[in-house]
Design an enzyme around this catalytic site. Structure first.
Site, PDB file in Angstrom:
ATOM      1  N   SER A 172      12.840 -10.065  -0.698  1.00  0.00           N
ATOM      2  CA  SER A 172      13.260  -8.747  -1.171  1.00  0.00           C
ATOM      3  C   SER A 172      14.777  -8.685  -1.189  1.00  0.00           C
ATOM      4  CB  SER A 172      12.710  -7.662  -0.238  1.00  0.00           C
ATOM      5  OG  SER A 172      13.287  -6.399  -0.504  1.00  0.00           O
ATOM      6  N   TYR A 185      11.725  -3.650   8.521  1.00  0.00           N
ATOM      7  CA  TYR A 185      11.395  -4.317   7.259  1.00  0.00           C
ATOM      8  C   TYR A 185      12.541  -5.204   6.800  1.00  0.00           C
ATOM      9  CZ  TYR A 185      10.160  -4.946   2.342  1.00  0.00           C
ATOM     10  OH  TYR A 185       9.870  -5.492   1.118  1.00  0.00           O
TER      11      TYR A 185
END
Length: 299
Positions: A172, A185
């Site tokens: 990501s 995260y």
């Protein structure tokens, strides 16, 4: 070799690399065929995993699809079969090492040697750090990085023996740039990017240049996992455009795939701009989404 000669060699290599990159702007990139490859995709029951499976099916690859959701992975398999692909499905919880190793043994025994591994599975919780529950933090690390490691360890030995294969890490932009209310995260995705980079270096050091690696780093994708994301930096990405970029990266053996590609410029700016200027840029970008905000009470 003395330091002066080493410096000359470095400068010559630097100049050659820039010239090579310039020439490649006008030369079509060599693309590899995916036909007949045995491709294993984790988290294939929805979103990026499903769309990636469909793209490999269009390339006449053989597919092994893993997901914790039986209904979702079977739906993906049915769509791939309509495109003429051979597909096997497994229900696997990629937060559990034992399930990963057990399913991997079945794949190797009953189907064959995986030549392309797409570590796509991931989970996310958006909340401030103290409101994020312990079990949520643990699961993000178990799935987003440890699951990638266990799956890679299961299939890498055969790739090493053959000096052939491709390992894809779906990470990501949060593995390069931090965002408030996503501390755990972001940390897990930084770990995924680090895993990709370290593994790439290790394979090179071992002379296993036939094993390629690709890391996908998109910004917010319209998958429904993050509620109402928005930013002034550009539109929220659609799954199809992310997967197209990923497939292009795989067939051209590109190591790091940013979506959108201008993230690489932002990464450079983060390293050269002073902190005060960076903080202002972050405020101007207005990255926003609905998150749970509030301190968890001590238990």
């Amino acid at each position: 070799m003395n330091l002066f000669l080493e410096l000359l060699l470095f400068l010559a290599t630097l100049l050659y690399s820039y010239l090579e990159a310039f020439v490649k702007l006008f030369v079509p990139v060599r693309r590899k065929s995916l036909g007949g490859e045995l491709v294993l995709i984790t988290g294939a029951g929805h979103g990026v995993g499903r769309a990636t499976a469909l793209e490999f099916a269009k390339h006449q690859s053989r597919l092994v699809l893993w997901d914790i959701n039986k209904h979702g992975v079977e739906e993906t398999a049915a769509e791939c079969q309509k495109l003429g692909a051979t597909v096997q499905t497994f229900v696997v919880d990629c937060s559990k090492r034992e399930e990963i190793y057990s399913a991997a043994d079945k794949v190797k025994k009953d189907i064959g040697d995986v030549t392309i591994l797409v570590n796509n599975v991931g989970v996310i919780t958006a909340a401030d750090f103290l409101s994020t529950q312990d079990h949520q933090i643990e699961r993000m690390f178990e799935v987003n990085i440890l699951g990638h490691m266990w799956t890679t360890r299961a299939f890498l030995p055969v790739m090493m023996n053959n000096n052939y294969g491709h390992i894809v890490t779906v990470a990501s932009a949060a593995g390069h740039f931090v965002t408030p209310f996503m501390v755990a995260y972001c940390s897990s995705k930084f770990a995924a990017v680090g895993f990709h980079k370290a593994l790439t270096e290790e394979l090179s050091a071992l002379g296993k240049n036939g094993i390629k690696t690709t890391c996908l780093c998109p910004v917010f994708i319209n998958t429904g996992f993050v509620k109402n994301p928005s930013t002034r930096l550009g539109k929220i990405l659609e799954i199809e455009e992310v997967v197209q970029a990923l497939m292009e990266g795989i067939v051209t053996n590109h190591k790091m795939v940013f979506v959108p590609s201008n993230q690489s410029i932002a990464l450079l700016l983060e390293r050269v701009f002073p902190e005060r200027a960076l903080n202002l840029l972050k405020k101007m970008s207005e990255v926003k989404f609905d998150a749970v905000i509030g301190q968890r009470s001590a238990q």
